[in-house]
Design an enzyme around this catalytic site. Sequence first.
Site, PDB file in Angstrom:
ATOM      1  N   CYS A 136     -41.002 -27.522  17.219  1.00 54.30           N
ATOM      2  CA  CYS A 136     -40.251 -27.726  18.777  1.00 54.30           C
ATOM      3  C   CYS A 136     -41.368 -29.583  19.575  1.00 54.30           C
ATOM      4  CB  CYS A 136     -40.913 -27.402  19.162  1.00 54.30           C
ATOM      5  SG  CYS A 136     -40.711 -25.189  19.097  1.00 54.30           S
TER       6      CYS A 136
ATOM      7  N   ALA B 217     -45.563 -18.889  21.030  1.00 54.93           N
ATOM      8  CA  ALA B 217     -46.106 -19.706  20.144  1.00 54.93           C
ATOM      9  C   ALA B 217     -45.984 -19.410  18.452  1.00 54.93           C
ATOM     10  CB  ALA B 217     -47.119 -20.308  19.701  1.00 54.93           C
TER      11      ALA B 217
ATOM     12  N   LEU C 121     -49.512 -30.147  25.359  1.00 52.57           N
ATOM     13  CA  LEU C 121     -49.687 -29.994  24.222  1.00 52.57           C
ATOM     14  C   LEU C 121     -50.202 -30.931  22.896  1.00 52.57           C
ATOM     15  CD1 LEU C 121     -48.815 -26.218  23.965  1.00 52.57           C
ATOM     16  CD2 LEU C 121     -50.879 -26.689  24.344  1.00 52.57           C
TER      17      LEU C 121
ATOM     18  N   PHE D  30     -46.196 -24.221   8.249  1.00 54.13           N
ATOM     19  CA  PHE D  30     -46.854 -25.842   9.410  1.00 54.13           C
ATOM     20  C   PHE D  30     -47.858 -24.812  10.310  1.00 54.13           C
ATOM     21  CE2 PHE D  30     -45.632 -24.501  13.918  1.00 54.13           C
ATOM     22  CZ  PHE D  30     -45.210 -23.112  13.337  1.00 54.13           C
ATOM     23  N   LYS D  31     -48.286 -23.956   9.865  1.00 54.42           N
ATOM     24  CA  LYS D  31     -49.026 -23.150  10.134  1.00 54.42           C
ATOM     25  C   LYS D  31     -49.616 -21.624  10.067  1.00 54.42           C
ATOM     26  CE  LYS D  31     -48.894 -21.206  15.031  1.00 54.42           C
ATOM     27  NZ  LYS D  31     -48.951 -20.570  16.550  1.00 54.42           N
TER      28      LYS D  31
HETATM   29  P1  NAD Z   1     -33.262 -20.444  15.421  1.00 53.09           P
HETATM   30  O1  NAD Z   1     -32.439 -21.717  14.912  1.00 53.09           O
HETATM   31  O2  NAD Z   1     -33.732 -19.672  14.605  1.00 53.09           O
HETATM   32  O3  NAD Z   1     -32.129 -19.266  15.446  1.00 53.09           O
HETATM   33  C1  NAD Z   1     -31.286 -20.342  16.595  1.00 53.09           C
HETATM   34  C2  NAD Z   1     -30.074 -18.903  16.100  1.00 53.09           C
HETATM   35  O4  NAD Z   1     -29.036 -19.314  16.652  1.00 53.09           O
HETATM   36  C3  NAD Z   1     -29.657 -19.311  14.706  1.00 53.09           C
HETATM   37  O5  NAD Z   1     -29.497 -18.231  13.852  1.00 53.09           O
HETATM   38  C4  NAD Z   1     -27.962 -19.594  14.592  1.00 53.09           C
HETATM   39  O6  NAD Z   1     -27.155 -19.342  13.916  1.00 53.09           O
HETATM   40  C5  NAD Z   1     -27.685 -19.258  15.881  1.00 53.09           C
HETATM   41  N1  NAD Z   1     -26.429 -20.077  16.766  1.00 53.09           N
HETATM   42  C6  NAD Z   1     -26.249 -21.527  16.729  1.00 53.09           C
HETATM   43  N2  NAD Z   1     -25.667 -21.551  16.898  1.00 53.09           N
HETATM   44  C7  NAD Z   1     -24.303 -19.964  17.730  1.00 53.09           C
HETATM   45  C8  NAD Z   1     -23.673 -19.911  18.866  1.00 53.09           C
HETATM   46  N3  NAD Z   1     -22.860 -20.727  19.234  1.00 53.09           N
HETATM   47  N4  NAD Z   1     -23.267 -18.690  18.596  1.00 53.09           N
HETATM   48  C9  NAD Z   1     -24.308 -17.680  18.067  1.00 53.09           C
HETATM   49  N5  NAD Z   1     -25.361 -18.045  17.324  1.00 53.09           N
HETATM   50  C10 NAD Z   1     -25.739 -19.234  17.227  1.00 53.09           C
HETATM   51  O7  NAD Z   1     -33.659 -21.603  16.458  1.00 53.09           O
HETATM   52  P2  NAD Z   1     -35.651 -21.225  17.335  1.00 53.09           P
HETATM   53  O8  NAD Z   1     -36.740 -20.992  16.690  1.00 53.09           O
HETATM   54  O9  NAD Z   1     -35.026 -19.723  17.576  1.00 53.09           O
HETATM   55  O10 NAD Z   1     -34.939 -22.027  18.075  1.00 53.09           O
HETATM   56  C11 NAD Z   1     -34.139 -22.010  20.043  1.00 53.09           C
HETATM   57  C12 NAD Z   1     -34.378 -22.391  20.817  1.00 53.09           C
HETATM   58  O11 NAD Z   1     -35.948 -22.328  21.572  1.00 53.09           O
HETATM   59  C13 NAD Z   1     -34.136 -23.791  20.453  1.00 53.09           C
HETATM   60  O12 NAD Z   1     -34.277 -25.334  21.674  1.00 53.09           O
HETATM   61  C14 NAD Z   1     -35.946 -24.666  20.708  1.00 53.09           C
HETATM   62  O13 NAD Z   1     -36.425 -25.339  20.846  1.00 53.09           O
HETATM   63  C15 NAD Z   1     -36.048 -23.226  21.664  1.00 53.09           C
HETATM   64  N6  NAD Z   1     -38.175 -22.802  21.018  1.00 53.09           N
HETATM   65  C16 NAD Z   1     -38.638 -22.349  19.850  1.00 53.09           C
HETATM   66  C17 NAD Z   1     -39.912 -21.751  19.821  1.00 53.09           C
HETATM   67  C18 NAD Z   1     -40.045 -21.811  18.332  1.00 53.09           C
HETATM   68  O14 NAD Z   1     -41.037 -21.448  18.396  1.00 53.09           O
HETATM   69  N7  NAD Z   1     -39.543 -21.775  17.222  1.00 53.09           N
HETATM   70  C19 NAD Z   1     -40.613 -21.643  20.846  1.00 53.09           C
HETATM   71  C20 NAD Z   1     -39.673 -22.222  22.381  1.00 53.09           C
HETATM   72  C21 NAD Z   1     -39.007 -22.674  22.109  1.00 53.09           C
HETATM   73  C1  UDX Z   2     -45.478 -25.039  19.978  1.00 46.57           C
HETATM   74  C2  UDX Z   2     -45.936 -23.927  21.275  1.00 46.57           C
HETATM   75  O1  UDX Z   2     -47.568 -23.835  21.105  1.00 46.57           O
HETATM   76  C3  UDX Z   2     -45.409 -23.015  22.173  1.00 46.57           C
HETATM   77  O2  UDX Z   2     -45.750 -22.758  23.542  1.00 46.57           O
HETATM   78  C4  UDX Z   2     -43.568 -23.621  22.628  1.00 46.57           C
HETATM   79  O3  UDX Z   2     -42.783 -22.027  22.663  1.00 46.57           O
HETATM   80  C5  UDX Z   2     -43.742 -23.646  20.848  1.00 46.57           C
HETATM   81  O4  UDX Z   2     -43.771 -25.016  20.207  1.00 46.57           O
HETATM   82  P1  UDX Z   2     -45.540 -23.674  18.056  1.00 46.57           P
HETATM   83  O5  UDX Z   2     -45.327 -25.052  17.556  1.00 46.57           O
HETATM   84  O6  UDX Z   2     -45.275 -22.386  17.079  1.00 46.57           O
HETATM   85  O7  UDX Z   2     -45.230 -22.763  19.627  1.00 46.57           O
HETATM   86  O8  UDX Z   2     -47.078 -23.714  17.208  1.00 46.57           O
HETATM   87  P2  UDX Z   2     -48.151 -24.300  17.617  1.00 46.57           P
HETATM   88  O9  UDX Z   2     -49.705 -23.295  17.605  1.00 46.57           O
HETATM   89  O10 UDX Z   2     -48.428 -24.679  19.195  1.00 46.57           O
HETATM   90  O11 UDX Z   2     -48.705 -25.440  16.534  1.00 46.57           O
HETATM   91  C6  UDX Z   2     -48.148 -26.631  16.660  1.00 46.57           C
HETATM   92  C7  UDX Z   2     -48.544 -27.151  15.460  1.00 46.57           C
HETATM   93  O12 UDX Z   2     -49.893 -28.181  15.673  1.00 46.57           O
HETATM   94  C8  UDX Z   2     -49.098 -26.627  13.632  1.00 46.57           C
HETATM   95  O13 UDX Z   2     -48.725 -27.504  12.414  1.00 46.57           O
HETATM   96  C9  UDX Z   2     -50.933 -26.304  14.480  1.00 46.57           C
HETATM   97  O14 UDX Z   2     -51.246 -26.205  13.035  1.00 46.57           O
HETATM   98  C10 UDX Z   2     -51.124 -27.585  15.051  1.00 46.57           C
HETATM   99  N1  UDX Z   2     -52.121 -27.590  15.380  1.00 46.57           N
HETATM  100  C11 UDX Z   2     -52.248 -26.785  16.353  1.00 46.57           C
HETATM  101  C12 UDX Z   2     -53.178 -28.431  15.099  1.00 46.57           C
HETATM  102  O15 UDX Z   2     -52.964 -29.238  14.192  1.00 46.57           O
HETATM  103  N2  UDX Z   2     -54.296 -28.348  16.135  1.00 46.57           N
HETATM  104  C13 UDX Z   2     -54.899 -27.108  16.802  1.00 46.57           C
HETATM  105  O16 UDX Z   2     -55.710 -27.809  17.468  1.00 46.57           O
HETATM  106  C14 UDX Z   2     -53.392 -27.026  17.415  1.00 46.57           C
END
Ligand code: NAD
Ligand code: UDX
Length: 480
Positions: free
Chosen positions: A272, A160, A223, A334-335
């Site tokens: 997400c 997260a 979640l 967002f948090k």
């Molecule tokens: P992000 O947008 O921060 O990063 C993705 C990166 O990929 C960007 O910098 C973009 O320029 C690059 N990219 C796109 N196409 C490309 C290519 N063809 N070659 C090279 N680089 C390329 O996204 P993120 O938040 O890191 O999320 C990535 C994935 O992980 C998503 O599928 C998301 O759902 C998943 N995920 C995100 C979180 C989170 O908390 N952000 C947690 C768990 C899973």
């Molecule tokens: C989430 C999942 O927790 C993580 O496991 C996954 O890999 C990516 O998506 P993230 O979105 O980074 O992580 O943050 P999270 O702590 O889950 O919070 C998501 C949103 O829910 C935030 O806007 C947060 O403020 C809100 N939230 C969380 C609530 O409103 N109430 C809660 O009790 C917990």
Amino acid sequence: MVKICCIGAGYVGGPTMAVIALKCPSIEVAVVDISKSRIAAWNSDQLPIYEPGLDGVVKQCRGKNLFFSTDVEKHVYEADIVFVSVNTPTKTRGLGAGKAADLTYWESAARMIADVSKSDKIVVEKSTVPVKTAEAIEKILTHNAKGIKFQILSNPEFLAEGTAIQDLFNPDRVLIGGRETPEGQKAIQTLKNVYAHWVPEERILTTNLWSAELSKLAANAFLAQRISSVNAMSALCEATGANVTQVSYAVGTDTRIGPKFLNASVGFGGSCFQKDILNLVYICECNGLPEVAEYWKQVIKINDYQKSRFVNRVVSSMFNTVATKKIAILGFAFKKDTGDTRETPAIDVCKGLLGDKARLSIYDPQVTEDQIQRDLWMNKFDWDHPIHLQPTSPTTEKKVSVVWDAYEATKDADGVCILTEWDEFKTLDYQKVYDNMRKPAFVFDGRNIVNVEKLREIGFIVYSIGKPLDPWLKDMPAVA
Ligand code: NAD
Ligand code: UDX
């Protein structure tokens, strides 16, 4: 030396690979991205994302066994294991628009891997993807393979934001899905060996590919469902005089339910939850399961309801109009502990207030003015499609000012909306805030962080999500 390459240097790719490099000094890790500015930032003192503890980890490994580069093809060519951690946004056009995952970025990464590879590789899905994506990726890779063998693994990420480093150091579990063939099992073992450098063996779960892919969508849906459940209760609390904090505590002490993720809020945000549930809904519909799709859709509907309920509460409390009134917005991310604004509830709340012609003064300790102005003008879902980024709207600019201090934001304001639970908002000098505001002075706490009684003593009219209503608010009912 084992070589790992991660395509995508974002919120997941950057921290995840930095931790692998730290915990596995014998592995060389290259994180690559098509975004030159993002890679330049990873190579500078000002990292592209704010995440507590990340700077220290990067500083320890960068230049030793951790490298950030735009030379995508070179590093993919050299790697034994290629993680793909590119964005998988919601489609904005065409079939499944507004629901299905857009796999354009994933597909182009897969085609590039097939093009440049000259040796066998393990390709790891790190991005969150629809179930069965591995099958499509396998097809792209094997049809272009020129005799090279690829094994596809699903290794979804559960970190997260705001606690990414902590989550990566000490994960509840690491999930690895692969083919049930001898080659698939060998690939699973290779990736398991990487995590085994620091994750206890019993926390590394292995499954088939489809279970791993689906578990990620399911975990996020569960979640988010908890938050929508408690938010639905918060509306009922306000209507009945119950206190949502007390209700959450009472419910959460049941060990079968547990206390985490039961904080009522103005709504969940982040890149997400909404995206992954919409994706889940679409998959259910495509598999002929409309009732299941409808069930999960409701989680998002309640989230939207919670945001509009909040806006209505603000407007109705202030004599049914906020036109030309100054509203201070405390918190835009967002948090707390992140500068990320993707799908932040603040966007919908601010747009709602602007729709009623309010003037907004916004302060967030980690979000830039540029980002806020862009977010308030962008179309829904466009945030994750960099090519659609559009210039800032001049009309929004006039009604929105972004400042670097909570006292400045609240000066001469009629109302204050707390939209992110930053610690500094808990310890503001609220007497000073009150003295500098127009009267009657309102506080709308979307995160339940202020001491309601104390603020009422100062003279504020206070609304706090799911808490017994101020007598003033009872006389001004808000209908969402
Ligand atoms: P992000 O947008 O921060 O990063 C993705 C990166 O990929 C960007 O910098 C973009 O320029 C690059 N990219 C796109 N196409 C490309 C290519 N063809 N070659 C090279 N680089 C390329 O996204 P993120 O938040 O890191 O999320 C990535 C994935 O992980 C998503 O599928 C998301 O759902 C998943 N995920 C995100 C979180 C989170 O908390 N952000 C947690 C768990 C899973
Ligand atoms: C989430 C999942 O927790 C993580 O496991 C996954 O890999 C990516 O998506 P993230 O979105 O980074 O992580 O943050 P999270 O702590 O889950 O919070 C998501 C949103 O829910 C935030 O806007 C947060 O403020 C809100 N939230 C969380 C609530 O409103 N109430 C809660 O009790 C917990």
